[in-house]
Design an enzyme around this catalytic site. Structure first.
Site, PDB file in Angstrom:
ATOM      1  N   GLY B 236       0.810  -1.014   0.168  1.00 28.51           N
ATOM      2  CA  GLY B 236      -0.002   0.103   0.154  1.00 28.51           C
ATOM      3  C   GLY B 236       0.797   1.106  -0.122  1.00 28.51           C
ATOM      4  N   ILE B 585      12.395  -4.773  18.797  1.00 26.33           N
ATOM      5  CA  ILE B 585      11.856  -5.375  17.705  1.00 26.33           C
ATOM      6  C   ILE B 585      11.146  -6.432  17.949  1.00 26.33           C
ATOM      7  CG2 ILE B 585      12.867  -6.531  15.577  1.00 26.33           C
ATOM      8  CD1 ILE B 585      13.338  -3.588  15.519  1.00 26.33           C
ATOM      9  N   GLN B 594      11.294  -4.751   6.494  1.00 29.09           N
ATOM     10  CA  GLN B 594      11.055  -3.393   6.611  1.00 29.09           C
ATOM     11  C   GLN B 594      11.985  -2.339   6.189  1.00 29.09           C
ATOM     12  OE1 GLN B 594       7.678  -2.432   6.217  1.00 29.09           O
ATOM     13  NE2 GLN B 594       6.624  -2.825   8.015  1.00 29.09           N
ATOM     14  N   GLU B 661       8.300   2.880   8.212  1.00 30.70           N
ATOM     15  CA  GLU B 661       8.594   4.060   7.588  1.00 30.70           C
ATOM     16  C   GLU B 661       9.960   4.593   7.615  1.00 30.70           C
ATOM     17  OE1 GLU B 661       4.982   6.581   6.642  1.00 30.70           O
ATOM     18  OE2 GLU B 661       4.583   5.198   8.421  1.00 30.70           O
TER      19      GLU B 661
END
Lengths: 292, 697
Positions: B236, B585, B594, B661
């Site tokens: 996405g 984590i 990621q 991000e």
């Protein structure tokens, strides 16, 4: 979702049968081999052939790389991966391996063919420049027999070739002369992309003189650019970096790139010069067996 | 056994993706693969002008095409709720706000017929002059009231001008980033069906409950009449954070033809209707004293939005977090252009903003004659630099820089630019800081103990390829004090307990908190010898409202080595290293994916990606992945992500910060800084194209 328009499909069982179908079906028929150019174009509706003739079952007739004494013959259905791995080609024309290492990605190379690449006639396509450099000839067969066309006459316009309706490109022939060296140099924005520019060079060196030379450029003209003026400059002269620099300068002048997302015109001209010089240096080092 | 005994049993282990086998064998169903009986297909028709009005639509040829059922446009479209998101107010007006906007649609029995019908539709327009090019002196620039999602557009402290005037060293430079388009592997798709007045949507999105609410609003339905199902989503990156027009089209077409309807967005359409990152023009001014201590930080941003609605990217907000300085200015200005509305794209704000700040820090380090890592360490802060008092819950930027320097071999670096050669290749290295906020949003979850000893945990979360389902299973397993193979986590459905979208890097923190609380409540019931099956629920609204005021952010350091061909300008990136301090984590395997995924996108931003606006036609021209370049595997050579052990008990029960991000933040600056170190040339406009490194003619 991208779907092609509807089309009829047949699997050819022989070259003769494929040619007969092409002749019967006329301009709305297309040959499908690897399909890596044609299918995306159909999905984008840039191409809407009404009939597809699948030649993938013709490997026995059309997939080979062989030494025919004085010539190497490559069947049109030979896949990129086979060109990449061919020791025979690497021995005589390492330019093929250079190019194949940077054509798209392994998935495309496993399926795409030399015949498909040449017939797609995309000006940014690599093998057209390679074949121009090594002075290849294209064997085109129709119902009335076959004809042999030099590369200069093979590409007539962007995405258009000398192969007419009812004809099939069946073979590429590479003439063998002593003292050969060849190389391909390409710059792309990302790995596997079409070239910003690419240069293929072949030289035939005789007693420290460039006896003959061929240079083809990709992506800097409406079709593959055959650098005849640069070849003229080189022929009969002893190879040197200065000479190759001059040839690069001529390449910059004689190409006709267009500005696009891969770069402006000035940069592409600059790159054509840099890559021509590099390809000539490497081809000559190989001819003289001096490659680093 | 208490909760703390078991808290670290599964968390911290590299559990393989729970649905991995389903995905690689093709069993996992994505939105477009749902095939209700009697389904029809809708194909949108896009505007051919950038601004104006539809005069008329001639559908005669389209309707004559075999298989075509209907043509939908302004004249026959059902009325949607007033005040809906203007990008979703499909066919409610004859106005065209941007080229590529959906202005009509063709519904047919087959996709092929719909596509042919689409080709045959004749739309006549009244064309008006358009304005599509952003520039720093654009007359329409204005300051928005807030920037995404609710930050002040303008913040000021002290006197930047005076501080800059008296600074021992300063930089005053402008950076530019182009528009970028997020392109997930799975383009947006929706299958819609109406059942007894209820709307059911199989959809590709970043959060089923949020999409349910938004779509219900557009159709003026109570949310409970709409169900959105999205168990598997093929990426996405922000573009599926809010509903896109294809979802509305599917529902509207299904309503009109009284059949289920499928809509799949094409790759080309994604460059018009599914959002993108605004281009930015960023003036950075930094001032420092003789020691390199920052005296002034000024970051002024110009960006664009559409005429349909305002989306103001928070480009300068990371600058409010990174470094101490007494005099500070951060501003955002917008121009409303005849373009599609920009939207979220991985790390909106931080990503382009940190390219500018971290490039400018590199330029300042050179101006001061200080190592760029030392300059950053010198200006580190342990309190929010804007208010000067709120402590960070944890902040280990300096630790990341030091650890990265050690791993990368920074100590041997000669700062002189343009002097290292390997044949025709110029070699250089660069560093940049990275940051991303650690937010949490309220969520609900339930946990159920079955009679057979297994557990089912339900939360309206989304796994868009991140590994969220796996991480939540680990969190639930630990919270329940059981092994992960006895826990089934159900997500991706608006019928599940309500939770927010996978966005803002806050999915795991938000959903995980609710999951832990539901599991704790269930354990309390089980401790009281509740009968099986037993179930408990949790809602974290209150917990999140009552959390202490802290600055909560993850930090990181990005290192890059580049090689630049001195003749052709080709750039290679032989090494990328990211070191992050992001709390605990949960799953090192999916976390690594990621980080390196984000870093690879950062590399694409630095070197490849660029949406090119054709000013004459008012359109982004490079609308496929052959023209819009993203790195391929072969472009990424050595890429490594590492993280520090960071304990922070002021975040959430897991002690985690979001990692979706931060990987993209700072990468482009590290590469640009390395290119400068290699060549001596500072490219302030992305991407660093070959022709920008080689001066021709």
């Amino acid at each position: 979702m991208q779907t092609p328009a509807s089309f009829d499909y047949e699997r050819a069982t022989s070259v003769e049968g494929a040619i007969a179908s092409l002749a019967r079906l006329g301009p709305e028929a297309r040959v499908i081999a690897g399909g890596h150019s044609l299918l995306p174009m159909m999905k984008l509706r840039l191409a809407q052939p009404e009939h597809l003739i699948d030649i993938n079952d013709l490997e026995a007739e059309l997939s080979y790389i062989r030494d025919e004494g004085g010539e190497i013959a490559i069947g049109a259905l030979t896949r990129h991966v086979d060109l990449l791995k061919s020791e025979l080609l690497a021995q005589h024309f390492p330019v093929f391996r250079d190019a194949e290492e940077v054509i798209a990605d392994p998935v495309v190379r496993n399926r795409g063919t030399i015949g498909g690449s040449l017939c797609q006639a995309d000006p940014a396509e690599d093998l057209s420049a390679v074949c121009t450099a090594v002075k290849a000839k294209a064997v085109i067969r129709g119902t009335d027999g076959q004809r042999v066309v030099p590369m200069d006459e093979f590409h007539v316009a962007p995405y258009m070739t000398a192969v007419n309706d009812g004809e099939l490109l069946t073979e590429i022939r590479l003439p063998l002369f002593p003292g050969a060296g060849s190389a391909h140099e390409k710059v792309e924005r990302r790995a596997g992309d079409w070239a910003i520019a690419a240069a293929s060079a072949a030289v035939w060196v005789d007693r420290s003189t460039i006896h003959d030379v061929g240079i083809g450029l990709s992506a800097v003209g409406l079709t593959t650019v055959h650098l005849k003026r640069a070849e003229e400059l080189l022929r009969g002269k002893p190879p040197s970096e200065e000479l190759f620099q001059q040839a690069g300068q001529v390449a910059s002048e004689d190409c006709s790139p267009m500005a696009d997302g891969r770069g402006p015109v000035d940069y592409k001209r600059h790159l054509a010069g840099v890559l021509t010089k590099r390809a000539l240096s490497r081809a000559t080092a190989r001819a003289l067996k001096q490659e680093a | 056994m208490t909760a703390t005994d078991t808290l670290t049993r599964a968390i911290g282990t590299p559990l393989a993706r729970i649905e991995g086998r389903e995905k690689v064998t093709g069993e996992a169903r994505y939105a477009y693969e749902y095939q209700p009986e009697n389904v029809a297909y809708a194909e949108p028709v896009q505007a051919h002008i950038a601004r104006g009005e539809i005069r008329s639509v001639d559908a005669s040829e389209t309707l004559a095409q075999p298989g075509v059922i209907a043509v939908i446009w302004n004249e026959n479209a059902p009325k949607l709720a007033d005040g809906a998101d203007a990008e979703l107010a499909l066919f409610q007006s004859r106005r065209v706000a941007y080229r590529g906007q959906y202005v009509a649609a063709v519904v047919a029995d087959t996709q092929e017929a719909a596509r042919e019908g689409q080709r045959l539709l004749r739309i006549d327009y009244v064309e008006e002059p358009h304005d599509v090019v952003l520039r720093e002196n654009h007359p329409k620039l204005y300051t928005p009231e807030k920037v995404n999602p609710s930050f002040p557009a303008h913040m000021e402290k002290g006197n930047v001008e005076a501080a800059l005037a008296s600074a021992a060293a300063s930089v005053d430079v402008t950076y530019r980033t182009p528009a970028f388009h997020n392109n997930a592997m799975e383009p947006h798709a929706t299958v819609a069906l109406w059942q007894d007045g209820d709307l059911i949507l199989y959809d590709s999105n970043q959060g089923a409950p949020a999409h349910r609410d938004a779509i219900a609003g557009v159709f003026d339905l109570p949310p409970e009449r709409v169900r959105v199902i999205a168990p598997h989503v093929g990426g996405g990156f922000g573009s599926k954070g809010t509903p896109r027009p294809q979802a509305i089209l599917a529902a509207m077409a299904a309503q009109m033809v009284e059949r289920p309807v499928k809509v799949a967005v094409t790759r080309q359409q994604m460059f018009a209707v599914t959002g993108y990152r605004t281009p930015t023009i960023q003036r950075m001014r930094l001032g420092a004293d003789a020691e390199g201590r920052l005296t002034a930080i000024s970051h002024e941003v110009v960006e664009q939005t559409s005429t349909l609605k305002e989306f103001a990217e928070q480009t300068a907000t990371a600058t409010r977090v990174m470094y101490a300085a007494p005099n500070r200015l951060t501003t955002h200005q917008l121009a409303r252009l005849d373009v599609p509305t920009p939207s979220w794209m991985r790390a909106p704000g931080e990503c382009p903003g940190m390219f500018a700040l971290e490039s400018a820090m590199d330029e300042l380090a050179i101006a001061c004659g200080i190592d760029p890592i030392e300059l950053r360490a010198l200006n580190d802060t342990q309190v929010d630099p804007e208010d000067g008092e709120t402590p960070f819950s944890s902040r280990d930027l300096v630790g990341c820089l030091r650890e990265g320097a050690e791993r990368f071999g920074w100590a041997e670096r000669d700062p002189t630019p343009g002097v290292r050669r390997d044949g025709r290749w110029l070699v250089g290295t660069g560093v940049a800081s990275s940051t991303y906020p650690a937010y949490r949003r309220a969520a609900q979850a339930s946990a159920r103990a079955e009679a057979d000893g297994s557990f089912v945990v339900r939360v309206g979360a989304a796994d868009i390829g991140t590994g969220a389902r796996t991480a939540l299973t680990q969190i639930a397993g630990d919270a329940l004090g059981t092994s992960v193979d006895r826990v089934r986590v159900e997500i991706g459905d608006s019928a599940l307990p309500k939770a927010g979208v996978a966005g803002g890097s806050m999915g795991t923190a938000s959903w995980g908190t609710a999951v832990v609380r539901a599991c704790e409540a269930l354990r309390a019931k089980l401790d009281d010898n509740a009968e099986l099956p037993a179930e408990a629920e949790a809602d974290t609204s209150e917990e999140i409202e009552q959390q202490k005021k802290r600055a909560r952010h993850g930090f990181g350091a990005q290192f890059a080595e580049v090689r630049v061909d001195s003749d052709s300008g080709e750039v290679r990136v032989p090494r990328l290293l990211g070191v992050f301090a992001v709390g605990r984590i949960i799953n090192p395997r999916t976390a690594r994916s990621q980080f390196i995924g984000g870093m690879t996108m950062g590399m694409g931003m630095a070197l490849h990606e660029e949406s090119v606006m054709d000013a004459a036609f008012g359109d982004y021209v490079n609308r496929d992945l052959a023209q819009y370049h993203v790195p391929s595997h072969a472009d990424v050579q050595s890429i490594e992500a590492a993280w520090l052990d960071e304990e922070d008990d002021e975040l959430n029960p897991m002690g985690s910060k979001g990692i979706g991000e931060i990987g993209i933040v700072g990468t482009a600056a590290a590469i640009a800084n390395a290119v400068h170190h290699a060549t001596g040339k500072r490219v302030r406009e992305l991407p660093i194209r070959l022709d920008r490194l080689i001066e021709c003619a």
